[in-house]
Write a protein that holds these residues in place. Sequence first.
Motif, PDB file in Angstrom:
ATOM      1  N   TYR A   9      59.084  26.074  71.342  1.00 36.41           N
ATOM      2  CA  TYR A   9      58.075  25.095  71.751  1.00 36.41           C
ATOM      3  C   TYR A   9      57.083  25.790  72.684  1.00 36.41           C
ATOM      4  O   TYR A   9      56.189  26.491  72.214  1.00 36.41           O
ATOM      5  CB  TYR A   9      58.791  23.902  72.409  1.00 36.41           C
ATOM      6  N   THR A  10      57.246  25.699  73.982  1.00 33.65           N
ATOM      7  CA  THR A  10      56.278  26.275  74.923  1.00 33.65           C
ATOM      8  C   THR A  10      56.418  27.781  75.073  1.00 33.65           C
ATOM      9  O   THR A  10      55.487  28.455  75.479  1.00 33.65           O
ATOM     10  CB  THR A  10      56.419  25.640  76.311  1.00 33.65           C
ATOM     11  N   GLY A  41      55.073  24.808  67.664  1.00 34.28           N
ATOM     12  CA  GLY A  41      53.769  25.008  68.278  1.00 34.28           C
ATOM     13  C   GLY A  41      53.738  24.625  69.747  1.00 34.28           C
ATOM     14  O   GLY A  41      54.782  24.495  70.379  1.00 34.28           O
ATOM     15  N   HIS A  42      52.546  24.466  70.285  1.00 33.28           N
ATOM     16  CA  HIS A  42      52.305  24.064  71.679  1.00 33.28           C
ATOM     17  C   HIS A  42      52.707  25.141  72.683  1.00 33.28           C
ATOM     18  O   HIS A  42      53.191  24.842  73.767  1.00 33.28           O
ATOM     19  CB  HIS A  42      53.020  22.747  72.022  1.00 33.28           C
ATOM     20  N   ARG A  43      52.476  26.403  72.351  1.00 35.96           N
ATOM     21  CA  ARG A  43      52.858  27.504  73.225  1.00 35.96           C
ATOM     22  C   ARG A  43      52.090  27.476  74.533  1.00 35.96           C
ATOM     23  O   ARG A  43      50.893  27.226  74.563  1.00 35.96           O
ATOM     24  CB  ARG A  43      52.607  28.835  72.507  1.00 35.96           C
ATOM     25  N   GLU A  44      52.791  27.743  75.625  1.00 29.53           N
ATOM     26  CA  GLU A  44      52.194  27.905  76.947  1.00 29.53           C
ATOM     27  C   GLU A  44      52.223  29.363  77.385  1.00 29.53           C
ATOM     28  O   GLU A  44      51.590  29.722  78.374  1.00 29.53           O
ATOM     29  CB  GLU A  44      52.935  27.045  77.973  1.00 29.53           C
ATOM     30  N   VAL A  91      59.754  14.980  69.601  1.00 33.90           N
ATOM     31  CA  VAL A  91      60.878  15.853  69.921  1.00 33.90           C
ATOM     32  C   VAL A  91      61.517  16.284  68.608  1.00 33.90           C
ATOM     33  O   VAL A  91      61.757  15.458  67.727  1.00 33.90           O
ATOM     34  CB  VAL A  91      61.927  15.111  70.791  1.00 33.90           C
ATOM     35  N   ILE A  92      61.787  17.582  68.493  1.00 31.76           N
ATOM     36  CA  ILE A  92      62.512  18.104  67.326  1.00 31.76           C
ATOM     37  C   ILE A  92      63.948  18.372  67.767  1.00 31.76           C
ATOM     38  O   ILE A  92      64.179  19.010  68.792  1.00 31.76           O
ATOM     39  CB  ILE A  92      61.902  19.429  66.821  1.00 31.76           C
ATOM     40  N   LYS A  93      64.900  17.884  66.989  1.00 29.37           N
ATOM     41  CA  LYS A  93      66.310  18.147  67.287  1.00 29.37           C
ATOM     42  C   LYS A  93      66.947  18.853  66.103  1.00 29.37           C
ATOM     43  O   LYS A  93      66.862  18.379  64.967  1.00 29.37           O
ATOM     44  CB  LYS A  93      67.066  16.847  67.568  1.00 29.37           C
TER      45      LYS A  93
END
Length: 186
Positions: A109-110, A139-142, A161-163
Motif C-alpha cells: 500500500y503506502t 497503489g497509493h505509495r507514500e 481495504v484489501i484483505k
Amino acid sequence: MTYLEKAQIMDQAQVHRAITRIAHEIVERNKGTDNLVLVGVQRRGVSVARLLRDAIKSFEGQEVPLGTLDITFYRDDLSTLGPVPKVGRTDLSFDVSDKIVVLVDDVLYTGRTVRAALDELMDFGRARAIQLAVLIDRGHRELPIRPDFVGKNVPTSKREVIKVMVKEFDDREAVVVGEMQGEADA
C-alpha cells in the motif's frame, strides 16, 4: 470501526495461480534457487511466503529457506500503537549475508511496512540483493518503493481495504475488498 466486505477479487484458485506465477518468476529472474531465501513479513506475508516456498519446491525439488520478520519496533508510527503493541516473532535461522533475499508481503500500500522490513533486514547482514514480492499491489505509495513480483494490481480508493485471507488465520484462501465503517458513516 468495523470492516464491511464488498467483494471477493480473487478466489483460492486465482490466489494459487498468482503464487505459482510469482514463484516461477522468482526462480527465473534468479537463475535457480542457489543463495535464494524467502523472508515473510508478519503476519500474512509469512503465509504468502510459505505458499511461494511450497510452489518453488513443487517444480524445483528444493526447499528454499524461509524466515520471518516482525517489524513492530521498526514502524514509523510505533507511538500510535498504544502502550503495549502486539509483537510477533522474527526468525531468521540463516545468515542473509551474500544471499538473494525475497521479501514477501501480502499487500503493498503506502510502502511504509516494506521500509520498516528493509530497516530490520539490514540489521541482520548485507544481502547480495533484496527483491520484493507481494500478492496484491493496491497503489497509493507514500515512499519510492516498487515490487519486483506482483500477483495482482488492484486499484483502490484510500477508503477501501484489501484483505488477503489465508487458511491459518481465516480458514480460507481468497482476496477481498471492503471498507472501514465508522461512527461518521452512520
